[in-house]
Enzyme design. Structure first.
Site, PDB file in Angstrom:
ATOM      1  N   HIS A   1      45.460   5.304 -28.580  1.00 17.80           N
ATOM      2  CA  HIS A   1      45.816   4.366 -29.651  1.00 17.80           C
ATOM      3  C   HIS A   1      47.330   4.400 -29.938  1.00 17.80           C
ATOM      4  CE1 HIS A   1      44.914   2.161 -33.475  1.00 17.80           C
ATOM      5  NE2 HIS A   1      46.021   2.752 -33.854  1.00 17.80           N
ATOM      6  N   GLU A   2      47.847   5.576 -30.191  1.00 18.66           N
ATOM      7  CA  GLU A   2      49.281   5.673 -30.522  1.00 18.66           C
ATOM      8  C   GLU A   2      50.139   5.271 -29.321  1.00 18.66           C
ATOM      9  OE1 GLU A   2      50.093   5.868 -33.549  1.00 18.66           O
ATOM     10  OE2 GLU A   2      48.159   6.563 -34.308  1.00 18.66           O
TER      11      GLU A   2
ATOM     12  N   HIS B   1      50.667   1.617 -29.447  1.00 20.40           N
ATOM     13  CA  HIS B   1      51.762   1.255 -30.364  1.00 20.40           C
ATOM     14  C   HIS B   1      53.107   1.514 -29.667  1.00 20.40           C
ATOM     15  CE1 HIS B   1      49.634   0.426 -34.078  1.00 20.40           C
ATOM     16  NE2 HIS B   1      49.014   1.595 -34.086  1.00 20.40           N
TER      17      HIS B   1
ATOM     18  N   GLU C   1      48.628  -3.342 -34.481  1.00 19.71           N
ATOM     19  CA  GLU C   1      47.272  -2.800 -34.263  1.00 19.71           C
ATOM     20  C   GLU C   1      46.606  -3.456 -33.061  1.00 19.71           C
ATOM     21  OE1 GLU C   1      45.578  -0.140 -35.625  1.00 19.71           O
ATOM     22  OE2 GLU C   1      47.567   0.193 -36.438  1.00 19.71           O
TER      23      GLU C   1
HETATM   24 ZN    ZN Z   1      47.361   2.069 -35.351  1.00 20.24          ZN
END
Ligand code: ZN
Length: 499
Positions: free
Chosen positions: A264-265, A268, A294
């Site tokens: 997830h990170e 980003h 997101e």
């Molecule tokens: Zn996030």
């Protein structure tokens, strides 16, 4: 480039440099700073952020804005975008009179403290009076921020997801809510829950670390322009496009946390690492909104990291790095276990199927607070009723319910919807990507560069120079729809639950 635009850019660069220092300090505060250093750190952060803020509202800045208001012809194409962004930020920063803003800032500090007190006592009543004051101040700020938004809550939404309205969200979220509730009903009535006991097997940190670094690298996170560190509340922090840092926490009896957290990170991070160099040192050099940000993290987490074909290629790597711990678990059992779904009280612990329901609940409540003047004292009751209605569970106390998230104590309203928007954007992007790329082939070859390049071409490169709706329309050929996320969820969960 005109001399005046050059001067304008030099001025913005100074602000950008101060902000870069602040980012580095912020990252260090959450990763390596010694505990006792807190007060010294606040001092230096306060000093530098004060300087940056002064520059962002200074007479000099205003003189640039007034000049270009009259001389837009002297701006290059990108210079014009930059001017519009700076003007937008300036107006947002300047609408509230200083005294009121200072009062509000003090109130927020009090609110966070009251929120902690409430959590300790598991009692909303401790938080209620201060929250009430915060909300009434925000209600009084709304007319100052308002441009052409139709309702008070639209004003708050717009601050986080420009162009989004309650009119659009009401439709999107009710489709999503009904669709998800239907899927959950089908799973319950016809599905066979997957086996999950092996998910808590002991996986030492060094093994998890090795695996997640390998996966982050494979999917396109560039460690020559980033790094991975430990923290308590994981985040991504960009200093500039060549220094984009990610963090994670570890649980040796729940490897899923770091595996999906890092993917997830990294999503980003990949966004920030691939923004066009022409936006360096300007306010256009970051992701355009929290929802689009997101969409990138969730694209990697859900559209890649939750894909069966992705794991088909990577499970053997996981097995070898974990040195035999999962030798008795075949691929199918392993993959299905990752997608067990269950109602839960706490948003940040929710699985990917139920997560958007937690967001929709918060959206509906926030909208009631600002558009229907719901009394703050009613929050726990409304909260619990909605959890019962959408998730079939009732929190046993306020800690498990209305007090779980920090956002409201920080005055953050209109922010939650971005999380669910991110899910929908991500699924729609994947659907569009499939017209250009055969995802099955990408997964089979275990080389993810074409995915990264597609996202850079359609999303990353633009930084904040395009608004969310414009990006999504250009990338997918249609406005945001809830359909693709629901399709994707059915595909994943019906397979996992043998339906
Ligand atoms: Zn996030």
């Amino acid at each position: 480039m005109h001399q005046k635009e050059k001067e304008f850019r030099d001025y913005l660069k100074e602000i950008a440099l101060l902000n870069e220092v602040l980012s580095l300090l912020g990252w260090d505060t959450s990763t390596g700073m010694p505990k006792e250093a807190t007060s010294f750190r606040s001092e230096v952060k306060g000093y530098i952020s004060g300087k940056a803020f002064e520059m962002s509202i200074s007479e000099k800045l205003v003189s640039f804005l007034t000049y270009f208001e009259e001389h837009t012809d002297e701006l290059s194409k990108d210079g014009l975008l930059l001017f519009e962004k700076v003007k937008e930020n300036y107006e947002l920063n300047n609408k509230i009179p200083v005294e009121q803003y200072t009062e509000y800032a003090k109130l927020i500090t009090k609110a966070e403290d009251a929120w902690h007190q409430g959590r300790l006592a598991k009692d909303f009543k401790r938080f209620e009076p201060v929250l009430e004051q915060c909300i009434s101040m925000i209600r009084s700020f709304i007319p100052l921020w308002q441009k052409d938004e139709k309702t008070p809550y639209d004003v708050l939404l717009n601050k986080h997801e420009p162009g989004m309205t309650t009119e659009k969200l009401d439709i999107l979220f009710s489709e999503l809510r009904n669709g998800l509730i239907d899927i959950r009903k089908t799973l319950e009535e016809k599905g066979t829950p997957p086996r999950t006991d092996f998910l808590t097997r002991h996986v030492p940190k060094y093994q998890q670390d090795k695996f997640v670094r390998e996966i982050a690298r494979k999917i396109g996170y560039d460690f020559n322009k980033g790094r991975l560190d430990d923290t308590t509340h994981p985040f991504m922090q960009e200093l500039n496009r060549n220094d984009v840092r990610i963090t994670t926490r570890w649980n040796e009896h729940d490897f899923k946390m770091a595996v999906f957290g890092v993917i997830h990170e990294a999503g980003h991070g990949i966004y920030e690492q691939n923004i066009d160099a022409k936006f360096d040192y300007t306010p256009l050099t970051n992701g355009t909104s929290t929802g689009i940000h997101e969409s990138q993290s969730l694209f990697y987490e859900m559209m890649i990291g939750s894909d069966k074909d992705f794991w088909r290629e990577n499970y053997s790597l996981f097995q070898s790095i974990t040195e035999g711990t999962f030798d008795d678990i075949d691929f199918d059992t392993f993959y299905k276990g990752l997608h067990h779904s269950q109602s839960s009280f706490i948003r940040i612990e929710a699985d990917t199927l139920t997560y958007p329901l937690h967001i929709i609940i918060r959206y509906e409540i926030e909208k009631m607070l600002f558009n229907d003047n719901l009394p703050v004292s009613e929050l726990p009751r409304v909260w619990n009723e909605k959890y019962e209605e959408y998730l079939g569970i009732i929190p046993k106390d306020d800690l498990e319910g209305v007090l779980q998230d920090v956002h409201w104590s920080g005055g953050l309203f209109g922010y939650f919807p971005s999380y669910a928007l991110g899910y929908m954007y991500a699924a729609q992007l994947r659907h569009a990507m499939e017209k250009d790329l055969c995802m099955k082939d990408v997964f089979k070859q275990d080389v993810y560069l074409p995915i990264r390049e597609w996202l850079t071409h359609h999303i990353h490169q633009y930084g904040s120079s395009k608004k969310p709706n414009e990006l999504i329309l250009n990338a997918t050929g249609e406005p945001l729809s809830s359909k693709y996320l629901l399709d994707r969820q059915r595909e994943i969960y019906f397979d996992v639950y043998d339906i």
